[in-house]
Design a protein around this motif. Sequence first.
Motif, PDB file in Angstrom:
ATOM      1  N   LYS A 470       0.532  -1.354   0.458  1.00 17.28           N
ATOM      2  CA  LYS A 470      -0.292  -0.302   0.064  1.00 17.28           C
ATOM      3  C   LYS A 470       0.888   1.041   0.395  1.00 17.28           C
ATOM      4  O   LYS A 470       0.867   2.432  -0.869  1.00 17.28           O
ATOM      5  CB  LYS A 470      -1.173  -0.017   0.960  1.00 17.28           C
ATOM      6  CG  LYS A 470      -1.258   1.290   1.365  1.00 17.28           C
ATOM      7  CD  LYS A 470      -2.858   1.605   2.089  1.00 17.28           C
ATOM      8  CE  LYS A 470      -3.492   2.366   2.607  1.00 17.28           C
ATOM      9  NZ  LYS A 470      -4.317   2.071   3.746  1.00 17.28           N
ATOM     10  N   GLU A 485      -9.785   2.790   0.473  1.00 17.22           N
ATOM     11  CA  GLU A 485      -9.307   1.883   0.061  1.00 17.22           C
ATOM     12  C   GLU A 485      -9.961   1.405  -1.295  1.00 17.22           C
ATOM     13  O   GLU A 485      -9.429   0.914  -2.326  1.00 17.22           O
ATOM     14  CB  GLU A 485      -9.973   0.867   1.219  1.00 17.22           C
ATOM     15  CG  GLU A 485      -9.390  -0.453   0.620  1.00 17.22           C
ATOM     16  CD  GLU A 485      -8.221  -0.682   2.100  1.00 17.22           C
ATOM     17  OE1 GLU A 485      -7.655  -1.632   1.703  1.00 17.22           O
ATOM     18  OE2 GLU A 485      -7.493   0.403   2.416  1.00 17.22           O
ATOM     19  N   LEU A 508      -2.549  -5.717   1.021  1.00 16.11           N
ATOM     20  CA  LEU A 508      -2.334  -4.644   1.235  1.00 16.11           C
ATOM     21  C   LEU A 508      -1.072  -4.579   2.065  1.00 16.11           C
ATOM     22  O   LEU A 508      -0.474  -3.544   1.700  1.00 16.11           O
ATOM     23  CB  LEU A 508      -3.119  -3.508   0.941  1.00 16.11           C
ATOM     24  CG  LEU A 508      -4.335  -2.519  -0.614  1.00 16.11           C
ATOM     25  CD1 LEU A 508      -5.455  -2.292  -0.313  1.00 16.11           C
ATOM     26  CD2 LEU A 508      -3.488  -3.351  -2.163  1.00 16.11           C
TER      27      LEU A 508
END
Length: 604
Positions: A470, A485, A508
């Motif tokens: 991420k 998200e 992630l």
Amino acid sequence: MKKNDVSDGCRSLETNASGPIGSSGIGRPEAGEQRALKWSGMLLGLSDLLWIPQAGLLALALGGLLASFASDGIAAGTSGQLPVSLVISAAGLIVLALLRSWLQMRALTGARRVARRIQSRTRADILAAVVRRSPAAGFPASGVFAAQLTEQVEMLGPYYRNYVPQLVRLKLVPVGILLAALTVSWLAALILLVCGPIIPVFMALIGIRAKAASAGQQEELTRLSGMLLDRIRGLETLVLFGAADRTKEDIREAGETFRLGTMRVLKIAFLSSTVLELFSALGIAFCAVYVGFSLLGDVTAGTWSGPLTYSGGLFVLLLAPEFFAPLRAYSAAYHDRAGGVAAQEKLTALIQDIGGLEPRPDTFGAEDMPAQGRLPAPPSIRFEDVSLELGGRRIYSNFDFEIDPGETVLLKGASGSGKTTLIDCVLGFHTPDKGEVLLDGRNVLTQVENLRRHVVWLGQAPRLFHGSLKANLLKGNADRNAVSEEELWAALELAGAAELVRRLPNGLSTPVGEDGFGLSVGEIRRIALARAALRRNAVLLLADEPTAGLDEETAGDVIAGLEHLAHGRTALIASHNPALLSKLPGRQVDLSTCREVARKAVNA
């Protein structure tokens, strides 16, 4: 290449993949810093010259005290009282000692401050050169670069804070002390004059060897640092291939070579110290022998008139060590010079390797000042009579080329035909020797910083950093909290990487190694494409061989993602891939033959 004149719009393209050779001024002081270092040396010299009146006061006081003890006229009532001259001399010595300490503190503090400033600017110059380097260009091994940015820049500090002020001090102090000794005894001054210059002569001869040894030692340190970091990063692979033992042997040999180099440098340092102490001791001893025999009456020559007095002899003996002190300090600092000069040469080679300190034009008018904020719309791009030479070979000569706002242009051509260079010019990584690269009619160099905040760039070797998946996806967003998200997963879906991320153990949050360690080339390319898709404020898409080395399925996903990213943006994509050139809508330009070969309408 103008669209309305594609048959002869590309003129005199020549190939070269090298970067520009930069300035050799890395790690050197500016004019103000040179003056500050010279001033520090002058303060050091002045503090040493104050020893002359201190020695004079001390010699006169002790000489007078000795004379008073030898006198037969000491009154009984004055027994136990110090002479007034001795009290005045003691007060003068204390005042001069405090003044000397203050001058030395000011000098050393100023020299350290300037040295730190030079080191900071050198690191900033190197990092600025790295930032200006094209993302498509090669780069030295990270271990080598880290060693040069730390150890070798650090060696500039002792050079400037020690050697340069000592050089100025050397020009002042021996001459002043020699003249002071000359007022008492011409023979003592002659002894100092003969013995003094021998030290710098021998130190210069030793310094030649010291510089070569220091340069070799820095090379070994850089090589050892690079080897260790590279082996650590690839430790898992080395173990899997059974090469750990061989790697240990390589590291042992590199460490042994570094040890031997260190001992060579130390041997030279000890040799120079021996020479230094020998000639200093001989010079002081000769002065002491002369003064001793003169006071005993065995030597009557060497003074301007009459025999050498006790005060005069003590004055000469007090001056002799201080005469050699700047020579000794300079000789000790000569090793700092050897290390500093060698470091400058290594850093200059590094700057040339990564592209040089390419100067930026500073002649733009007020209307050309860098634009701030968001670029309003997809820009037009125009190469106007551009000539560019890199690495001694000409890439473009009187080159004209134009892209409309929102247009997609596909660049093709043989390796070295100028595709990557063209993209680098748009990003401001190269400054044309002649002509201009215009973005919406204004020189691109006036808009570089703002442009790079609004561009999507994809290369054939995208970089992932150590951290979570991420965190890598959000690298291109200034406000990471503004990305939801859902938007992250939408970008992954666009890049064909959503299923890949779902299969990872922590989704992630899965950690990624440096340079994407743990992911395949295709997976890294998909993650990079998803990261690019999150750059929603970008108005310009630049891609350099985005499908190189990918299998057909992954390349198809990347092509589909590029088509989506190009929509609503000005796009410039360089590729050899026939699949990309056939599937991606846009105007195709062959830089090898400098002509437009195909044009397809961009999907609405």
